[in-house]
Structure formats: structure tokens, C-alpha cells
Scaffold this motif. Structure first.
Motif, PDB file in Angstrom:
ATOM      1  N   GLY A  23       0.565  47.057   5.700  1.00 52.59           N
ATOM      2  CA  GLY A  23       1.008  48.358   6.214  1.00 52.59           C
ATOM      3  C   GLY A  23      -0.095  49.045   6.999  1.00 52.59           C
ATOM      4  N   GLY A  25      -0.031  52.216   8.460  1.00 54.03           N
ATOM      5  CA  GLY A  25       0.110  53.666   8.623  1.00 54.03           C
ATOM      6  C   GLY A  25      -1.154  54.335   8.092  1.00 54.03           C
ATOM      7  N   THR A  27      -1.928  55.454   5.212  1.00 52.70           N
ATOM      8  CA  THR A  27      -2.382  55.001   3.903  1.00 52.70           C
ATOM      9  C   THR A  27      -3.076  53.637   3.993  1.00 52.70           C
ATOM     10  OG1 THR A  27      -0.457  56.148   3.010  1.00 52.70           O
ATOM     11  CG2 THR A  27      -1.616  54.657   1.532  1.00 52.70           C
ATOM     12  N   GLY A  28      -2.450  52.696   4.695  1.00 56.08           N
ATOM     13  CA  GLY A  28      -3.047  51.368   4.812  1.00 56.08           C
ATOM     14  C   GLY A  28      -4.339  51.398   5.616  1.00 56.08           C
ATOM     15  N   ARG A  47       3.602  45.141  10.336  1.00 54.73           N
ATOM     16  CA  ARG A  47       4.695  44.345  10.908  1.00 54.73           C
ATOM     17  C   ARG A  47       5.147  44.825  12.285  1.00 54.73           C
ATOM     18  NH1 ARG A  47       9.886  45.211   7.082  1.00 54.73           N
ATOM     19  NH2 ARG A  47       9.991  47.460   7.098  1.00 54.73           N
ATOM     20  N   SER A  48       4.880  46.077  12.579  1.00 52.00           N
ATOM     21  CA  SER A  48       5.216  46.591  13.904  1.00 52.00           C
ATOM     22  C   SER A  48       3.904  47.051  14.539  1.00 52.00           C
ATOM     23  CB  SER A  48       6.241  47.717  13.757  1.00 52.00           C
ATOM     24  OG  SER A  48       6.502  48.298  15.000  1.00 52.00           O
ATOM     25  N   GLY A  53       5.621  53.665  11.689  1.00 49.77           N
ATOM     26  CA  GLY A  53       6.446  54.263  10.632  1.00 49.77           C
ATOM     27  C   GLY A  53       6.277  55.777  10.601  1.00 49.77           C
ATOM     28  N   THR A  54       6.164  56.322   9.419  1.00 54.04           N
ATOM     29  CA  THR A  54       6.123  57.774   9.239  1.00 54.04           C
ATOM     30  C   THR A  54       4.894  58.406   9.896  1.00 54.04           C
ATOM     31  OG1 THR A  54       7.237  57.399   7.146  1.00 54.04           O
ATOM     32  CG2 THR A  54       6.254  59.565   7.460  1.00 54.04           C
ATOM     33  N   SER A  58       4.906  62.959  11.907  1.00 51.07           N
ATOM     34  CA  SER A  58       4.638  64.090  11.021  1.00 51.07           C
ATOM     35  C   SER A  58       4.686  65.413  11.790  1.00 51.07           C
ATOM     36  CB  SER A  58       3.271  63.918  10.365  1.00 51.07           C
ATOM     37  OG  SER A  58       2.247  64.255  11.280  1.00 51.07           O
ATOM     38  N   THR A  59       4.435  66.520  11.064  1.00 52.68           N
ATOM     39  CA  THR A  59       4.358  67.844  11.699  1.00 52.68           C
ATOM     40  C   THR A  59       2.991  68.044  12.365  1.00 52.68           C
ATOM     41  OG1 THR A  59       5.824  68.606   9.935  1.00 52.68           O
ATOM     42  CG2 THR A  59       4.823  70.308  11.258  1.00 52.68           C
ATOM     43  N   VAL A 189       4.577  40.828   6.635  1.00 51.25           N
ATOM     44  CA  VAL A 189       4.554  40.126   5.354  1.00 51.25           C
ATOM     45  C   VAL A 189       6.003  39.849   4.955  1.00 51.25           C
ATOM     46  CG1 VAL A 189       4.075  40.406   2.884  1.00 51.25           C
ATOM     47  CG2 VAL A 189       2.337  40.987   4.577  1.00 51.25           C
ATOM     48  N   THR A 224       3.071  50.346   2.230  1.00 51.31           N
ATOM     49  CA  THR A 224       4.148  50.260   3.220  1.00 51.31           C
ATOM     50  C   THR A 224       5.069  51.481   3.226  1.00 51.31           C
ATOM     51  OG1 THR A 224       5.344  48.870   1.643  1.00 51.31           O
ATOM     52  CG2 THR A 224       4.152  47.738   3.377  1.00 51.31           C
ATOM     53  N   GLY A 225       4.608  52.597   2.698  1.00 53.71           N
ATOM     54  CA  GLY A 225       5.326  53.859   2.838  1.00 53.71           C
ATOM     55  C   GLY A 225       6.768  53.787   2.362  1.00 53.71           C
ATOM     56  N   THR A 288      10.542  71.371   9.839  1.00 53.46           N
ATOM     57  CA  THR A 288      11.271  70.133   9.762  1.00 53.46           C
ATOM     58  C   THR A 288      12.422  70.260   8.777  1.00 53.46           C
ATOM     59  OG1 THR A 288      11.033  67.766   9.179  1.00 53.46           O
ATOM     60  CG2 THR A 288       9.605  69.313   8.062  1.00 53.46           C
ATOM     61  N   ARG A 335       9.859  60.491   4.666  1.00 58.98           N
ATOM     62  CA  ARG A 335       8.823  60.787   3.669  1.00 58.98           C
ATOM     63  C   ARG A 335       8.901  59.758   2.545  1.00 58.98           C
ATOM     64  NH1 ARG A 335      11.214  65.460   4.764  1.00 58.98           N
ATOM     65  NH2 ARG A 335       9.976  66.994   5.881  1.00 58.98           N
TER      66      ARG A 335
HETATM   67  C1  LIG Z   1       8.795  64.877   8.820  1.00 59.96           C
HETATM   68  C2  LIG Z   1       7.460  64.688   8.169  1.00 59.96           C
HETATM   69  C3  LIG Z   1       6.448  65.587   8.403  1.00 59.96           C
HETATM   70  C4  LIG Z   1       5.201  65.407   7.809  1.00 59.96           C
HETATM   71  N1  LIG Z   1       4.201  66.273   8.122  1.00 59.96           N
HETATM   72  C5  LIG Z   1       2.978  66.108   7.584  1.00 59.96           C
HETATM   73  C6  LIG Z   1       1.924  66.962   7.974  1.00 59.96           C
HETATM   74  O1  LIG Z   1       2.074  67.828   8.827  1.00 59.96           O
HETATM   75  N2  LIG Z   1       0.727  66.773   7.381  1.00 59.96           N
HETATM   76  C7  LIG Z   1       0.515  65.812   6.438  1.00 59.96           C
HETATM   77  O2  LIG Z   1      -0.589  65.731   5.915  1.00 59.96           O
HETATM   78  N3  LIG Z   1       1.497  64.946   6.087  1.00 59.96           N
HETATM   79  C8  LIG Z   1       2.721  65.068   6.644  1.00 59.96           C
HETATM   80  N4  LIG Z   1       3.725  64.200   6.325  1.00 59.96           N
HETATM   81  C9  LIG Z   1       3.455  63.102   5.404  1.00 59.96           C
HETATM   82  C10 LIG Z   1       2.764  61.924   6.105  1.00 59.96           C
HETATM   83  O3  LIG Z   1       3.264  61.749   7.408  1.00 59.96           O
HETATM   84  C11 LIG Z   1       2.994  60.652   5.299  1.00 59.96           C
HETATM   85  O4  LIG Z   1       2.611  60.876   3.967  1.00 59.96           O
HETATM   86  C12 LIG Z   1       2.171  59.475   5.832  1.00 59.96           C
HETATM   87  O5  LIG Z   1       2.333  59.331   7.230  1.00 59.96           O
HETATM   88  C13 LIG Z   1       2.613  58.202   5.132  1.00 59.96           C
HETATM   89  O6  LIG Z   1       1.817  57.139   5.606  1.00 59.96           O
HETATM   90  P1  LIG Z   1       2.025  55.682   5.056  1.00 59.96           P
HETATM   91  O7  LIG Z   1       0.954  54.847   5.635  1.00 59.96           O
HETATM   92  O8  LIG Z   1       2.130  55.717   3.567  1.00 59.96           O
HETATM   93  O9  LIG Z   1       3.462  55.239   5.604  1.00 59.96           O
HETATM   94  P2  LIG Z   1       3.849  54.734   7.069  1.00 59.96           P
HETATM   95  O10 LIG Z   1       3.166  55.495   8.119  1.00 59.96           O
HETATM   96  O11 LIG Z   1       5.322  54.655   7.136  1.00 59.96           O
HETATM   97  O12 LIG Z   1       3.232  53.274   7.123  1.00 59.96           O
HETATM   98  C14 LIG Z   1       3.800  52.170   6.455  1.00 59.96           C
HETATM   99  C15 LIG Z   1       3.706  50.981   7.387  1.00 59.96           C
HETATM  100  O13 LIG Z   1       4.022  49.791   6.681  1.00 59.96           O
HETATM  101  C16 LIG Z   1       4.596  48.894   7.603  1.00 59.96           C
HETATM  102  N5  LIG Z   1       5.308  47.846   6.875  1.00 59.96           N
HETATM  103  C17 LIG Z   1       6.430  47.979   6.145  1.00 59.96           C
HETATM  104  N6  LIG Z   1       6.790  46.792   5.625  1.00 59.96           N
HETATM  105  C18 LIG Z   1       5.870  45.883   6.039  1.00 59.96           C
HETATM  106  C19 LIG Z   1       5.725  44.481   5.835  1.00 59.96           C
HETATM  107  N7  LIG Z   1       6.586  43.773   5.106  1.00 59.96           N
HETATM  108  N8  LIG Z   1       4.665  43.852   6.418  1.00 59.96           N
HETATM  109  C20 LIG Z   1       3.770  44.556   7.157  1.00 59.96           C
HETATM  110  N9  LIG Z   1       3.886  45.887   7.386  1.00 59.96           N
HETATM  111  C21 LIG Z   1       4.916  46.547   6.821  1.00 59.96           C
HETATM  112  C22 LIG Z   1       5.509  49.792   8.428  1.00 59.96           C
HETATM  113  O14 LIG Z   1       5.855  49.206   9.666  1.00 59.96           O
HETATM  114  C23 LIG Z   1       4.683  51.057   8.548  1.00 59.96           C
HETATM  115  O15 LIG Z   1       3.955  51.111   9.767  1.00 59.96           O
HETATM  116  C24 LIG Z   1       4.982  64.328   6.918  1.00 59.96           C
HETATM  117  C25 LIG Z   1       6.012  63.415   6.684  1.00 59.96           C
HETATM  118  C26 LIG Z   1       7.244  63.580   7.312  1.00 59.96           C
HETATM  119  C27 LIG Z   1       8.317  62.583   7.098  1.00 59.96           C
END
Ligand SMILES: Cc1cc2nc3c(=O)[nH]c(=O)nc-3n(C[C@H](O)[C@H](O)[C@H](O)COP(=O)(O)OP(=O)(O)OC[C@H]3O[C@@H](n4cnc5c(N)ncnc54)[C@H](O)[C@@H]3O)c2cc1C
Length: 525
Positions: A23, A25, A27-28, A47-48, A53-54, A58-59, A189, A224-225, A288, A335
Motif C-alpha cells: 500500500g 498511501g 500510511t504505507g 497496486r495503482s 486511494g484515499t 482528503s480535505t 499483491v 491498504t486503507g 465533506t 475513510r
Molecule cells: C473525505 C476525506 C477527508 C479527509 N480529510 C483529512 C484531512 O483533512 N486531514 C487528515 O489528516 N486526514 C484526512 N482524512 C483521512 C486520511 O485521508 C486517511 O486517513 C489517509 O489518507 C489514509 O491513508 P492510507 O494509506 O491508510 O490509505 P490509502 O491512501 O487508501 O492507501 C492505501 C493504498 O493501498 C493500495 N492497495 C490496496 N490493495 C492493494 C494490494 N493488494 N496491493 C498493493 N497495494 C494495494 C491502494 O491502491 C491504496 O493506494 C480524510 C479522509 C477522507 C475520506
């Protein structure tokens, strides 16, 4: 940072890796920086595209989260405020201090929100960005000249951070690479490797070539969010679901709707949500929503009722009511909320925890989910602390509190239109000088130039028109129609850079057109 070089490193490096992060994003990428900067041999596969992804939806606030204070989650607010301070220090080219005004239409709101925001100031301590203050009606109107003035009593001003989420993700990938990590986008993956009941690596498929490979690692981190449970089920098909996805939508309007330098924060809409209207890259971002959803597509689409909700509430607070035709772009994100089952009613997920969770399965798969963009560094630190134990690696202290993010620059505004690239801006300018074509604007109404596409392909691992127009530049989110108009030129430049033919170019333009139409209100609705 170049994908071919990354694939070569993936093939040449001895296995097992210490850390394999799934992942790309926030977190990863945060976990990869953390692991690599502690000297662990780290591989990240996405994977992309990074932040597809998320993390690009965000805001765009680096914030403690005023509303978590209302929920009584003081420790979450303190942690996020601390991280806000670190991010401002380590990525000053992408994070800025922004003033927010809470408009008050009832006499009691000024003192009420004034006290809450004083508490927010106190919790930020030395890392505060400015003192909150109760404002007169006149001062509120000065700061927000287009606010609905009828019935306005005054306002409260406070300060928080604002950033460019996808640009930060790209710079984080570069930072991880500089710390020695290997990162590959478009590498999915599709399964986990087990031996003696333990996770020993992953089965990964290259989305560009279809080639599959087994990759071994001492520990696999699932970051992977919204797709967390897909990977958990690869480990154990009977694993209980952890994530309750909730969709959040933003609409993007012309800056004329909110021309000042301050944002609007509405603490409580009719259904108890927080609503922001924020100046962002010469546009206004309004969001949002919080809609529980079942499906988790990579390209979630805003629902008609979400669009209607945002337009209705924007009209309530803005002097001029925006219509569907005023929406320059709109985008949805999922989210990755952890735990509990949603009651399915509107706003049913609004009270779920925004804290992060780390779960270690019986076979040693480490899953990290939840949290927010602002706290990515802390999530990475906690994850690596736990995962190093699972991997049987020697413990090493975190160094990321003082680690500059790629592009670090204290006065990026001096780079004009290229400020978002921070310390890379002079090299991009230099690249543009090498070929007159690279100086050419891609669109008459926007500052983006051809050289940025070339830079994105050569140094930021952009592989598709969407990568360039949604995440290396943000044109898709700022003006979806203009982005569609630029797509053929972007596809041609990319094809030249990464060695693709006319068929690919045409496929890219068609695919991007379909995607971008989803960023505009349906004219037939
Ligand atoms: C509308 C909205 C507004 C927000 N606003 C804020 C804000 O203003 N401030 C703030 O601090 N937080 C905000 N957040 C929260 C924040 O955006 C998220 O907590 C954060 O982006 C999550 O990151 P992530 O890496 O966990 O997930 P993601 O960014 O979704 O990353 C996960 C990644 O895993 C990949 N993946 C999935 N499956 C696989 C696989 N099998 N193999 C390889 N890769 C894979 C996906 O393609 C994706 O890129 C907001 C969230 C939302 C939805």
C-alpha cells in the motif's frame, strides 16, 4: 526515482527483505520512510499509483481535529497537534498555516466556540500556529467578504495547517527512496506466501506487464486503507472484517466564492457534520460528507445526494449560491475507519474512532489502519516498532521526527508557479530551458506546463495520464474539464518519455476522459 530502476533493484536485491509494505498511501509511505530510515531493508508495493486511494482525496488539512475535541478525544487531538508541528517543520514547502473562521449566527455561538478553540490553542502548546479570537461582525465580514451576512453576529478565528496531500505522498516516496527503500507502483499483491503457518512474503503482479513474482520478507505490513480486509483475507479467509468504509465528498468552486485568505469552518451542519470551505490552489474546496458505503472501488463516485448536500450548505453560508454548473470538479474518498458496525444511517460512521489500530495476525501479518493523514508519521513509528519485533529484527530508534521530506524548502513561494515542488523547482526550471516545448502551457487557463509532465515521468514515477493530472499536478481536482482538454498532450509527452506507442496514447486519453467525467456533475441528473 524511476520505475525501471526500482524494478531492477527489486530483482537484484537479495531476499528476504526486512520489511515489505503493501500500500502506497500516507500510511504505507510513512511506514516505509520509518523502516528505511532506521536502516531496515524495505520494499513497498502499490497496486495503482502512490496516493491513488484515499490519500489524494482528503480535505487537505494538517490538523488536530477540532471536532474530536467535541467528542472528548483529547489524547488524539494532542497527538495530531504534535504531528502537525513536525510536518510544518519537516515539509514547509507543502504545509502552510491557514486561518479558519467559524461564523456565528446566534449570540451564544461566539463565546461557546471561543472557549472550545481556546482549549485547542492550549493543547497545541508551543506548537500553536496562532491564538484563536472572538471576532466582531465587521471583522468577520472583512475576513470573509462573501459570507452570508444576513443574521451574522460575528465569528471566531483559529489556525490550523493546510497541505497538498498527493504532492506530499510523492515527496514521501522520494524520501523513502533516499533512505534506501525500493518502491514500486503498479505492483499488486495478489496473495501471501506462508511457510509453517507464518507469512513469509507476497505474490505480486506487475500491472504493466502481467508478470508475477514471489517476494520474500521477514515481515509483511498491510497498509491498504479501505482495502485492508482484502489483504487480511489473503492471510486468513475467515478473518473478521476490520474496516467500516465511509465515503467523503468535496466539491471545488471558483475562488470568487471565497476570495479572502481565510477558510470557513462550520462546526455543526443540520446532521451534525463539520463542513469546511477552504481556499486551495486558486480554488475553493467545500466538504465533506460522511456516507457509510459497502463497496470500495478505487475510483469512488460522489452520490447525487452528497452533491446536493454540499451545494445546499455552501449556499447557506456563502452570499452567492453555487449551482451544479459552478462545480469545477468533485471527488470522493473512502475513510478507512476501524471497528464496529455502522448503523447505516447518514452520519452513522461519524462517531467511529479516528485513532489508528495495529493488528498482528496469528501468522504474523501486521495490519495498520485508521488514523489520519496528519498522523502518518506516528502511525509509521508505531507500526515499525511492532513489526520489528514480529520480524525478529534488532530494535532501532526512530529518527523521523527530524527527517526532512524531499523538496524541503523554507521559502518555496520564491519559485512562483513551481512552489509546490520546493527544492526541486530550480531543476524543473532548468529542464524547461533544455527544450522550448517544455515551456509550453498545457492549458490557457492554468499555469501547468509540459515540462512538469516530463519531470513527473522522469523523477516521480508517473506512468499514466491520471498520475500526472490527478496527483503529480492537481488539475483534475481543480478543473476536471480543463484536465480532459490537456489529456492528449499529456499522453503524447508521457508516451515519448516511457516508450509507448500511439495505441497506448489513445487508450490513455479515452480512459482519462471516462474517469474525469466522474469528477463533474452529471448534466442529465
Ligand atoms: C473525505 C476525506 C477527508 C479527509 N480529510 C483529512 C484531512 O483533512 N486531514 C487528515 O489528516 N486526514 C484526512 N482524512 C483521512 C486520511 O485521508 C486517511 O486517513 C489517509 O489518507 C489514509 O491513508 P492510507 O494509506 O491508510 O490509505 P490509502 O491512501 O487508501 O492507501 C492505501 C493504498 O493501498 C493500495 N492497495 C490496496 N490493495 C492493494 C494490494 N493488494 N496491493 C498493493 N497495494 C494495494 C491502494 O491502491 C491504496 O493506494 C480524510 C479522509 C477522507 C475520506
Amino acid at each position: 526515482m524511476n520505475r525501471d530502476a526500482m524494478i531492477a533493484a527489486l530483482e537484484d536485491e537479495p531476499q528476504p527483505w526486512d520489511f515489505l509494505v503493501v500500500g502506497g498511501g500516507a500510511t504505507g509511505l510513512g511506514t516505509a520512510i520509518e523502516a528505511a530510515s532506521r536502516g531496515y531493508r524495505t520494499l513497498l508495493v502499490e497496486r495503482s499509483d502512490f496516493a491513488k486511494g484515499t490519500s489524494s482525496r482528503s480535505t487537505k488539512l494538517v490538523h488536530g481535529g477540532v471536532r474530536y475535541l467535541r467528542q472528548g478525544n483529547v489524547s488524539l487531538v494532542i497527538e495530531a497537534l504534535r504531528e502537525r508541528g513536525l510536518l510544518l517543520k519537516n515539509a514547509p514547502h507543502l504545509v502552510r498555516n491557514l486561518s479558519f473562521v467559524v461564523p456565528n449566527y446566534d449570540w451564544w455561538e461566539g463565546p461557546f466556540y471561543g472557549i472550545g478553540l481556546k482549549m485547542y490553542d492550549l493543547l497545541a502548546g508551543k506548537q500553536g500556529l496562532g491564538r484563536s479570537k472572538v471576532l466582531s461582525r465587521e471583522r468577520t465580514l472583512q475576513l470573509l467578504p462573501t459570507i452570508e451576512s444576513e443574521g451574522l453576529a460575528g465569528g471566531v478565528i483559529y489556525y490550523d495547517g493546510q497541505f497538498d496531500d498527493a504532492r506530499l505522498a510523492v515527496n514521501m516516496a522520494q524520501t523513502a527512496a533516499e533512505q534506501g527503500a525500493v518502491l514500486v507502483n503498479y505492483m499488486e499483491v495478489v496473495g501471501l506466501l506462508h511457510a509453517a503457518g507464518e507469512v513469509r512474503g507476497v505474490q505480486a503482479r506487475d500491472a504493466e506487464t502481467g508478470v508475477e513474482r514471489e517476494i520474500e520478507a521477514r515481515v509483511v505490513v498491510n497498509a491498504t486503507g479501505a482495502w485492508t480486509d482484502e489483504v487480511r483475507h489473503m492471510d486468513d479467509p475467515a478473518a473478521a472484517d476490520m474496516i467500516v468504509p465511509s465515503q467523503g465528498v468535496h466539491i471545488v468552486l471558483e475562488r470568487a466564492f471565497l476570495p479572502g485568505e481565510s477558510a470557513i469552518m462550520v462546526p455543526k451542519t443540520d446532521d451534525g457534520r463539520v463542513l469546511f470551505a477552504i481556499p486551495w490552489h486558486d480554488r475553493v474546496l467545500v466538504g465533506t460528507t460522511d456516507t457509510p458505503v459497502e463497496d470500495t472501488p478505487l475510483e469512488p463516485r460522489p452520490l447525487e445526494e452528497e452533491l446536493a448536500f454540499l451545494l445546499k450548505h455552501a449556499a447557506r453560508y456563502l452570499h452567492r449560491d453555487p449551482s451544479r454548473e459552478d462545480v469545477r470538479s468533485m471527488f470522493a474518498g473512502l475513510r478507512p475507519l476501524v471497528g464496529g458496525s455502522s448503523d447505516g444511517e447518514a452520519g452513522g460512521t461519524a462517531s467511529l474512532s479516528r485513532d489508528h489500530s495495529i493488528v498482528i495476525s496469528n501468522s504474523g501479518l501486521v495490519t495498520v489502519a485508521g488514523g489520519k493523514w496528519t498522523t502518518y508519521r506516528r502511525m509509521g513509528e508505531d507500526t515499525v516498532d511492532h513489526a520489528a519485533v514480529v520480524a525478529g529484527l534488532d530494535e532501532r530508534a526512530s529518527v523521523t521526527r527530524d527527517l526532512h521530506i524531499h523538496g524541503y524548502h523554507n521559502h518555496a513561494e520564491e519559485f512562483g508557479d513551481l512552489w509546490v515542488y520546493g527544492s526541486d523547482a530550480p531543476a524543473i526550471r532548468e529542464l524547461m530551458r533544455t527544450d522550448p516545448r517544455y515551456e509550453e502551457p498545457l492549458h490557457p487557463a492554468h499555469a501547468i506546463r509540459s515540462g512538469e509532465v516530463v519531470w513527473a515521468a522522469r523523477h516521480e514515477m508517473a506512468r499514466t495520464v491520471d498520475d500526472v493530472l490527478a496527483r503529480r499536478t492537481r488539475l483534475l481536482l481543480l478543473d476536471a474539464r480543463a484536465a480532459m482538454e490537456c489529456a492528449p498532450a499529456v499522453a503524447a509527452l508521457l508516451a515519448e518519455e516511457i516508450g509507448r506507442g500511439h495505441v497506448w496514447e489513445k487508450e490513455q486519453v479515452d480512459a482519462f476522459r471516462d474517469l474525469a467525467l466522474g469528477y463533474l456533475p452529471d448534466p442529465g441528473a
